[in-house]
Write a protein that holds these residues in place. Structure first.
Motif, mmCIF file in Angstrom:
data_model
loop_
_atom_site.group_PDB
_atom_site.id
_atom_site.type_symbol
_atom_site.label_atom_id
_atom_site.label_comp_id
_atom_site.label_asym_id
_atom_site.label_seq_id
_atom_site.Cartn_x
_atom_site.Cartn_y
_atom_site.Cartn_z
ATOM 1 N N UNK A 43 42.785 35.064 9.833
ATOM 2 C CA UNK A 43 42.328 33.777 10.352
ATOM 3 C C UNK A 43 43.257 33.274 11.457
ATOM 4 N N UNK A 44 44.551 33.420 11.260
ATOM 5 C CA UNK A 44 45.523 32.988 12.264
ATOM 6 C C UNK A 44 45.397 33.820 13.534
ATOM 7 N N UNK A 45 45.160 35.110 13.391
ATOM 8 C CA UNK A 45 45.085 36.003 14.548
ATOM 9 C C UNK A 45 43.843 35.770 15.403
ATOM 10 N N UNK A 46 42.874 35.048 14.901
ATOM 11 C CA UNK A 46 41.697 34.724 15.726
ATOM 12 C C UNK A 46 42.106 33.902 16.938
ATOM 13 N N UNK A 47 43.239 33.199 16.846
ATOM 14 C CA UNK A 47 43.734 32.403 17.964
ATOM 15 C C UNK A 47 44.781 33.112 18.804
ATOM 16 N N UNK A 48 44.966 34.411 18.599
ATOM 17 C CA UNK A 48 45.991 35.178 19.310
ATOM 18 C C UNK A 48 45.712 35.236 20.798
ATOM 19 N N UNK A 49 46.730 35.083 21.623
ATOM 20 C CA UNK A 49 48.105 34.717 21.309
ATOM 21 C C UNK A 49 48.261 33.201 21.249
ATOM 22 N N UNK A 50 49.001 32.755 20.295
ATOM 23 C CA UNK A 50 49.293 31.335 20.127
ATOM 24 C C UNK A 50 50.626 31.206 19.411
ATOM 25 N N UNK A 55 54.165 33.426 15.467
ATOM 26 C CA UNK A 55 55.058 33.103 14.340
ATOM 27 C C UNK A 55 54.633 33.864 13.079
ATOM 28 N N UNK A 56 53.325 33.972 12.848
ATOM 29 C CA UNK A 56 52.831 34.700 11.669
ATOM 30 C C UNK A 56 53.192 36.180 11.756
#
Length: 104
Positions: A43-50, A55-56
């Motif tokens: 779920x976090x990687x859907x916004x990659x790179x951010x 950080x994750x």
């Protein structure tokens, strides 16, 4: 993959096969095995790179990020250029590009 079609898993299978050659663990799991952290990281990687996704990856910890060439549109290349202090391209192939996640 959203479609669930067998063909949609081709790039995943190629990544898992490559893991046999480079002998590095894959944070997104292997056929039939998903680490406990998979859902949150995915779920976090859907916004990659951010800030959150980098950080994750550092928290896992990750050394290399492999991106599918199909994802690397001109817009995505612009994002990666903006993150060049954190992510350095170390390999470019026909189907993928590999970035090293630099130490914080």
């Amino acid at each position: 993959p959203a479609s669930g079609a067998v063909e949609s898993y081709e790039s995943t299978v190629r990544a898992m096969r490559s893991g046999l050659e480079h002998d590095r663990p894959l944070v997104n799991g292997y056929s039939g095995f998903f680490p406990a952290t998979y859902d949150d990281l995915e779920a976090t990687m859907r916004g990659f790179p951010s800030v959150q996704s980098v950080a994750a990856l550092r928290a896992v910890p990750v050394t290399y990020v492999v991106g599918d060439r199909a994802w690397l549109t001109p817009e995505a290349q612009g994002w990666m250029d903006d993150w060049s202090r954190e992510l350095t391209p170390v390999f470019q192939g026909r189907d993928a590009i590999v970035y090293r996640l630099n130490p914080a």
